[in-house]
Design a protein around this motif. Structure first.
Motif, short mmCIF file in Angstrom:
data_model
loop_
_atom_site.label_atom_id
_atom_site.label_comp_id
_atom_site.label_asym_id
_atom_site.label_seq_id
_atom_site.Cartn_x
_atom_site.Cartn_y
_atom_site.Cartn_z
N LYS A 160 0.50 -1.39 -0.18
CA LYS A 160 0.10 0.05 0.36
C LYS A 160 0.75 1.51 -0.04
O LYS A 160 0.39 2.14 -0.44
N VAL A 216 -5.47 -4.74 -1.31
CA VAL A 216 -4.41 -5.04 -1.66
C VAL A 216 -5.00 -5.34 -3.25
O VAL A 216 -5.52 -6.44 -3.36
N PRO A 268 2.65 2.51 -4.41
CA PRO A 268 1.30 2.52 -5.42
C PRO A 268 1.72 2.35 -7.11
O PRO A 268 1.55 1.46 -8.01
#
Length: 281
Positions: free
Chosen positions: A52, A123, A55
């Protein structure tokens, strides 16, 4: 003349916090552009944090039938000798086990649970690969397609094809010594049988890639980072501007030399190459 588009994928994200730390270091260094997350590994939550936080890095599901405890069907896996009495997968066992409908369904349930766990964490799964390439086992081909279709995943790691030019002319790669003392390993065959098996593996790998590419998105080529680093000129396939995935294992002790190269050495990348991730495949 254009160079390659290179995906550097760090396998085993979530294996442990130590492994995760080295993967994160390589991401920060700008070399690792993709990583694959193990849903049933002890460092999963830390792996999710990293997924996370960056990105710009594509995240795959590192499907696992080799190590740690399964999320489902422990009784089935134990009955088939794929898991031990303590409740963990036995390394290598799936490669030497006859896969019937019962075991295939158990694998589907397990892979489905692993994908669901990753998705529930927030995710986004950009591709699928697996621990020790079990996703490419011929006996699990239909199972893989079924679970990918259920989760609407369209990108998958291609099967590695052994390279005869590298065997004949390649430089020795970075030495990797793996501990197989607790693994299930097949009996070593004589030279003639091994050569026949090699040709069979090459043919089946090429066929697997051709069949999968009709339905899913694969890179043009796939290699371990250490093989590419030592033998780039013998490994490029798919033409100029091709997309190649390089698999690496930052933080795993047998791959310490590889980890150091990833963190400090860029001479294997030409000025024409571009580092990309799985989102472009």
């Amino acid at each position: 003349m254009r160079g390659l588009r290179i995906i550097v994928n760090a396998d085993d994200l979530g294996y442990s916090v130590d492994v995760d730390a080295q993967i994160e270091r390589c991401i920060q260094h700008g070399i690792v552009t993709s990583s694959s997350l193990m849903a049933n590994a002890p460092g999963f939550d830390d792996g999710v944090r990293i997924a996370k936080m960056y990105p710009n890095v594509s995240i795959g599901a590192h499907l696992n039938l080799v190590e740690f405890a399964p999320l489902t069907n422990l009784d089935v896996f134990q009955r088939y000798g794929v898991a031990d009495a303590s409740g963990n997968f036995i390394e290598g066992a799936i490669f030497y086990t006859a896969i019937d409908d019962v075991l295939s369904q158990a694998v589907f349930d397990e892979w489905d649970a692993q994908l669901n766990k990753i998705k529930r964490s927030g995710v986004v799964i950009d591709h699928v690969d697996s621990h020790q390439h079990t996703h490419a086992l011929l006996g699990l081909h239909d199972t893989l397609c079924k679970v990918m279709d259920k989760h609407q995943i369209t990108r998958v790691r291609r099967k590695i094809v052994p390279s005869i030019p590298i065997m004949l002319f390649g430089k020795k790669t970075i030495k990797v010594t793996l501990d197989k003392s607790n693994a299930v390993v097949g009996k070593k065959r004589n030279v003639l049988v091994r050569r026949f098996q090699l040709l069979s593996v090459i043919a089946s790998s090429i066929k697997w890639n051709m069949v999968m590419s009709r339905k899913y998105q694969l890179t043009d080529s796939f290699s371990s980072f250490r093989e590419f680093y030592m033998n780039r000129s013998l490994m490029i396939s798919g033409g100029r501007n091709a997309v190649i995935e390089l698999m690496c294992h930052p933080g795993q002790p047998p791959f310490d030399c590889e980890t150091q190269l990833l963190a400090s050495d860029r001479k294997w990348i030409t000025s024409r190459d571009k580092l990309v991730n799985y989102k472009i495949v």
